[in-house]
Design a protein around this motif. Structure first.
Motif, PDB file in Angstrom:
ATOM      1  N   THR A   1     -56.040  12.237 -19.896  1.00  0.00           N
ATOM      2  CA  THR A   1     -54.803  12.961 -19.210  1.00  0.00           C
ATOM      3  C   THR A   1     -54.324  12.337 -17.268  1.00  0.00           C
ATOM      4  O   THR A   1     -55.037  10.836 -17.307  1.00  0.00           O
ATOM      5  N   GLY A   2     -54.179  12.950 -17.181  1.00  0.00           N
ATOM      6  CA  GLY A   2     -53.394  12.312 -15.939  1.00  0.00           C
ATOM      7  C   GLY A   2     -52.189  11.066 -15.514  1.00  0.00           C
ATOM      8  O   GLY A   2     -51.521  11.114 -15.246  1.00  0.00           O
ATOM      9  N   GLY A   3     -51.578  10.961 -17.132  1.00  0.00           N
ATOM     10  CA  GLY A   3     -49.991   9.907 -17.382  1.00  0.00           C
ATOM     11  C   GLY A   3     -49.270  10.833 -15.935  1.00  0.00           C
ATOM     12  O   GLY A   3     -47.723   9.806 -15.522  1.00  0.00           O
ATOM     13  N   PHE A   4     -48.709  12.079 -15.868  1.00  0.00           N
ATOM     14  CA  PHE A   4     -47.838  12.417 -15.350  1.00  0.00           C
ATOM     15  C   PHE A   4     -47.784  12.640 -13.946  1.00  0.00           C
ATOM     16  O   PHE A   4     -47.186  11.794 -12.800  1.00  0.00           O
ATOM     17  N   TYR A   5     -48.964  11.908 -13.065  1.00  0.00           N
ATOM     18  CA  TYR A   5     -48.250  11.291 -11.878  1.00  0.00           C
ATOM     19  C   TYR A   5     -48.239   9.974 -11.220  1.00  0.00           C
ATOM     20  O   TYR A   5     -47.666   9.811 -10.357  1.00  0.00           O
ATOM     21  N   ARG A   6     -47.561   9.145 -12.732  1.00  0.00           N
ATOM     22  CA  ARG A   6     -47.333   7.950 -12.269  1.00  0.00           C
ATOM     23  C   ARG A   6     -45.574   8.426 -12.298  1.00  0.00           C
ATOM     24  O   ARG A   6     -45.185   7.256 -12.089  1.00  0.00           O
ATOM     25  N   ALA A   7     -45.143   9.930 -13.033  1.00  0.00           N
ATOM     26  CA  ALA A   7     -43.763   9.576 -13.105  1.00  0.00           C
ATOM     27  C   ALA A   7     -43.231  10.037 -11.857  1.00  0.00           C
ATOM     28  O   ALA A   7     -41.879  10.718 -11.907  1.00  0.00           O
ATOM     29  N   GLY A   8     -43.927  10.044 -10.023  1.00  0.00           N
ATOM     30  CA  GLY A   8     -43.688  10.591  -9.025  1.00  0.00           C
ATOM     31  C   GLY A   8     -43.403  12.154  -8.609  1.00  0.00           C
ATOM     32  O   GLY A   8     -43.965  12.788  -9.415  1.00  0.00           O
ATOM     33  N   GLY A   9     -43.505  12.814  -7.796  1.00  0.00           N
ATOM     34  CA  GLY A   9     -43.462  13.628  -7.129  1.00  0.00           C
ATOM     35  C   GLY A   9     -45.020  14.193  -6.741  1.00  0.00           C
ATOM     36  O   GLY A   9     -45.190  15.390  -6.566  1.00  0.00           O
TER      37      GLY A   9
ATOM     38  N   ALA B   1     -53.545  12.066  -7.323  1.00  0.00           N
ATOM     39  CA  ALA B   1     -52.803  10.977  -7.866  1.00  0.00           C
ATOM     40  C   ALA B   1     -52.653   9.891  -7.533  1.00  0.00           C
ATOM     41  O   ALA B   1     -52.774   8.697  -8.006  1.00  0.00           O
ATOM     42  N   ASP B   2     -52.195   9.549  -6.214  1.00  0.00           N
ATOM     43  CA  ASP B   2     -53.152   8.048  -5.348  1.00  0.00           C
ATOM     44  C   ASP B   2     -54.117   7.289  -6.467  1.00  0.00           C
ATOM     45  O   ASP B   2     -53.727   6.234  -6.533  1.00  0.00           O
ATOM     46  N   ALA B   3     -54.883   7.571  -6.653  1.00  0.00           N
ATOM     47  CA  ALA B   3     -55.786   7.835  -7.694  1.00  0.00           C
ATOM     48  C   ALA B   3     -55.690   6.881  -8.341  1.00  0.00           C
ATOM     49  O   ALA B   3     -56.022   5.816  -9.308  1.00  0.00           O
ATOM     50  N   TYR B   4     -54.832   8.010  -9.679  1.00  0.00           N
ATOM     51  CA  TYR B   4     -55.044   7.539 -10.777  1.00  0.00           C
ATOM     52  C   TYR B   4     -53.528   5.990 -10.925  1.00  0.00           C
ATOM     53  O   TYR B   4     -53.543   4.846 -11.767  1.00  0.00           O
ATOM     54  N   ARG B   5     -52.783   6.391 -10.035  1.00  0.00           N
ATOM     55  CA  ARG B   5     -51.674   5.290  -9.598  1.00  0.00           C
ATOM     56  C   ARG B   5     -52.034   3.763  -9.603  1.00  0.00           C
ATOM     57  O   ARG B   5     -51.604   2.921 -10.394  1.00  0.00           O
ATOM     58  N   MET B   6     -52.956   4.503  -8.169  1.00  0.00           N
ATOM     59  CA  MET B   6     -53.019   2.925  -8.280  1.00  0.00           C
ATOM     60  C   MET B   6     -54.867   1.846  -9.229  1.00  0.00           C
ATOM     61  O   MET B   6     -54.556   0.611  -9.589  1.00  0.00           O
ATOM     62  N   PHE B   7     -54.981   2.957 -10.003  1.00  0.00           N
ATOM     63  CA  PHE B   7     -55.950   2.544 -11.205  1.00  0.00           C
ATOM     64  C   PHE B   7     -55.390   1.852 -12.866  1.00  0.00           C
ATOM     65  O   PHE B   7     -55.667   0.787 -13.086  1.00  0.00           O
ATOM     66  N   CYS B   8     -54.858   2.682 -12.484  1.00  0.00           N
ATOM     67  CA  CYS B   8     -53.548   3.032 -14.283  1.00  0.00           C
ATOM     68  C   CYS B   8     -52.796   0.942 -13.596  1.00  0.00           C
ATOM     69  O   CYS B   8     -52.438   0.306 -14.726  1.00  0.00           O
ATOM     70  N   SER B   9     -51.952   0.528 -12.844  1.00  0.00           N
ATOM     71  CA  SER B   9     -51.597  -0.272 -11.734  1.00  0.00           C
ATOM     72  C   SER B   9     -52.143  -1.158 -12.203  1.00  0.00           C
ATOM     73  O   SER B   9     -52.090  -2.454 -12.719  1.00  0.00           O
ATOM     74  N   ARG B  10     -53.544  -0.953 -11.823  1.00  0.00           N
ATOM     75  CA  ARG B  10     -54.406  -2.755 -11.360  1.00  0.00           C
ATOM     76  C   ARG B  10     -54.660  -2.961 -12.548  1.00  0.00           C
ATOM     77  O   ARG B  10     -55.818  -4.168 -12.879  1.00  0.00           O
ATOM     78  N   MET B  11     -55.383  -1.944 -13.488  1.00  0.00           N
ATOM     79  CA  MET B  11     -56.353  -2.150 -14.626  1.00  0.00           C
ATOM     80  C   MET B  11     -55.551  -2.303 -16.025  1.00  0.00           C
ATOM     81  O   MET B  11     -55.572  -1.423 -16.820  1.00  0.00           O
ATOM     82  N   ARG B  12     -54.906  -3.131 -15.785  1.00  0.00           N
ATOM     83  CA  ARG B  12     -53.938  -2.946 -16.815  1.00  0.00           C
ATOM     84  C   ARG B  12     -54.302  -3.078 -18.349  1.00  0.00           C
ATOM     85  O   ARG B  12     -55.292  -3.601 -19.071  1.00  0.00           O
ATOM     86  N   GLY B  13     -54.053  -2.415 -19.361  1.00  0.00           N
ATOM     87  CA  GLY B  13     -54.576  -2.155 -20.946  1.00  0.00           C
ATOM     88  C   GLY B  13     -55.464  -0.825 -20.627  1.00  0.00           C
ATOM     89  O   GLY B  13     -55.922  -0.320 -21.233  1.00  0.00           O
ATOM     90  N   TRP B  14     -55.930   0.105 -19.545  1.00  0.00           N
ATOM     91  CA  TRP B  14     -56.565   0.415 -19.808  1.00  0.00           C
ATOM     92  C   TRP B  14     -56.155   2.466 -20.001  1.00  0.00           C
ATOM     93  O   TRP B  14     -57.043   2.696 -20.031  1.00  0.00           O
ATOM     94  N   CYS B  15     -54.710   2.582 -19.369  1.00  0.00           N
ATOM     95  CA  CYS B  15     -53.861   3.356 -19.285  1.00  0.00           C
ATOM     96  C   CYS B  15     -53.630   3.616 -20.613  1.00  0.00           C
ATOM     97  O   CYS B  15     -52.401   2.778 -20.734  1.00  0.00           O
ATOM     98  N   GLY B  16     -53.421   4.689 -20.758  1.00  0.00           N
ATOM     99  CA  GLY B  16     -52.229   5.039 -22.453  1.00  0.00           C
ATOM    100  C   GLY B  16     -50.677   5.615 -21.198  1.00  0.00           C
ATOM    101  O   GLY B  16     -50.863   6.321 -20.812  1.00  0.00           O
ATOM    102  N   PRO B  17     -50.295   5.607 -22.202  1.00  0.00           N
ATOM    103  CA  PRO B  17     -49.079   6.642 -22.395  1.00  0.00           C
ATOM    104  C   PRO B  17     -49.491   8.306 -21.772  1.00  0.00           C
ATOM    105  O   PRO B  17     -48.338   8.421 -20.619  1.00  0.00           O
TER     106      PRO B  17
END
Length: 445
Positions: A318-326, A333-349
């Motif tokens: 869940t939360g993948g739509f946050y990375r699409a912008g808007g 959204a800030d938390a998910y974008r920061m986490f998924c960009s820094r923790m490579r391999g921890w987030c999926g599509p």
């Protein structure tokens, strides 16, 4: 890595090669005589039809087959909440370890969305690690949703203290990668937190003011606070409340705990993080197996306890739509974008695994859609290694078990993911929307 899907090349399909082009019928030879056409005979006249002829009966209606189940996408948008919820909704107390993994953020944002829909009434939130900024992160999320005065309690102990934690490196000494970032960017609420508002004090106050047998406790982190609550004596801090065990027995209707593994193979699987941390050799986290063991042993057997294990939520993203912008105006959204960009391999599509949002969702809505297989039994924890063992017990015994393990079939993954994402997309009801960014000025001539 978990959640990454590789699409291999598809097999190519080729038509058989034609050696002589397209085969057409051979033309007639010039000497061939054309066939003589047959004489045309006019058809006989149609008989007249009497006007009294009865009409033909209608065709019978074929049996209607029910349509197949609709796909999980798209789902209708959530209904707008009533103008005022009052005291309606499930009384909910949340205990979170918001520090390393971002699914705690998803759980809190989903909880506020459920409160905006009058499905739950948030009593308080407590933070259960030694990361001081964790309580501030809870405060800013509450403020964003218009509940900045919601009571917040802080853990008073060393588990997760960044000054004492050296391993494992991916925890950033127990800080994670997004908490400090949020605290620097977002305003916090008016609720007091920190050493002057201990988690045990806040939990005792919240339970003491609730109706008997009404509160649902969502434990989406370590058992540090719950252990201290159960150890608290009658009249702690000068209050007039009973002991922690008696308070839980009287006030708590159900606890949903995210932790453990449902079907572990300890030769290959490490103990689950919430129950055991990283085991031995990582500073104060090594105390978690004993803390979890003591907490479950002291938990009143009459109060139902449900576990959502590692396997239930690891593939529900869940939360993948946050990375699409808007979503620039949302700390979620800030938390998910920061986490998924820094923790490579921890987030999926689809985003991050959803253990904690699923626990909060179950705490409020229960098994309303019948998606979970509820397996009665009993949980035990090794106090040294943190390995858990789930003993299945029949519910028809003389003393039916009050503990249950929640198993989720793969066919429901997309439905649960969509249910949570719909809550995360929901705009706050109690706070005004953030101002729009300034318009981009036109280019100079």
């Amino acid at each position: 890595n978990r959640g990454h899907f590789l699409v291999g090349p598809r097999g190519s399909h080729s038509l058989p090669a034609a050696s002589g082009g397209v085969n057409l019928p051979a033309p007639l030879p010039a000497s061939a005589k054309p066939r003589t056409p047959l004489p045309l005979t006019p058809p006989p006249p149609m008989p007249s039809i009497s006007l009294s002829t009865p009409p033909m009966p209608p065709y019978p209606t074929p049996p209607q087959t029910p349509p197949p189940n609709p796909p999980p996408y798209p789902m209708p948008p959530p209904k707008p909440p009533p103008p005022e919820c009052g005291a309606s909704g499930v009384p909910l107390l949340i205990d979170t370890d918001m520090s390393i993994d971002v699914d705690d953020v998803g759980a809190l944002c989903a909880a506020h969305a459920l409160a905006d829909r009058c499905e739950t009434r948030l009593l308080a939130m407590v933070h259960d690690t030694g990361l001081g900024a964790g309580a501030a992160a809870l405060s800013l999320i509450n403020e964003y949703y218009g509940r900045g005065d919601l009571p917040i309690g802080s853990y008073t102990g060393v588990v997760g203290d960044p000054t004492l934690t050296t391993e494992p490196q991916w925890t950033s000494h127990g800080r994670g990668v997004y908490v400090d970032y949020l605290v620097e960017r977002w305003p916090q609420g008016a609720a007091t937190f920190g050493p002057q508002a201990s988690a045990v004090r806040v939990m005792r106050d919240a339970l003491g003011s609730a109706e008997d047998g009404s509160v649902v406790l969502a434990s989406i982190g370590f058992a540090t606070n719950i252990r201290q609550l159960l150890l608290s004596e009658a009249g702690s801090g000068g209050d007039s409340l009973p002991s922690g065990v008696e308070l839980v027995r009287a006030k708590v209707r159900h606890m949903v705990m995210m932790g453990g593994r449902a079907r572990p193979d300890w030769r290959r699987n490490p103990p689950e993080w919430n129950f055991a941390g990283c085991g031995r050799g990582c500073g104060p986290y090594a105390a978690l197996p004993a803390i979890t063991n003591a907490t479950l042993r002291a938990w009143p057997p009459s109060v139902p306890l449900s576990f959502i294990g590692f396997e239930a939520g690891v593939d529900v993203q869940t939360g993948g739509f946050y990375r699409a912008g808007g979503w620039e105006g949302s700390p979620c959204a800030d938390a998910y974008r920061m986490f998924c960009s820094r923790m490579r391999g921890w987030c999926g599509p689809g985003g991050r695994a959803s253990w904690d949002p699923m626990a909060v969702l179950y705490a409020v809505r229960g098994n309303s859609h019948g998606r979970y297989d509820v397996e009665p039994g009993f949980m035990t924890i090794d106090p040294i290694s943190g390995e858990n063992h789930w003993s299945v017990r029949a519910s028809s015994s003389d003393e039916p078990p009050t503990q249950s393990n929640l198993l989720l079939s793969r066919r429901w993954f997309a439905n649960v993911s969509t249910e949570i994402d719909n809550l995360l997309r929901q705009a706050p009801r109690l706070s005004p929307p953030p101002p729009s960014p300034p318009a981009i000025p036109p280019p100079l001539p």
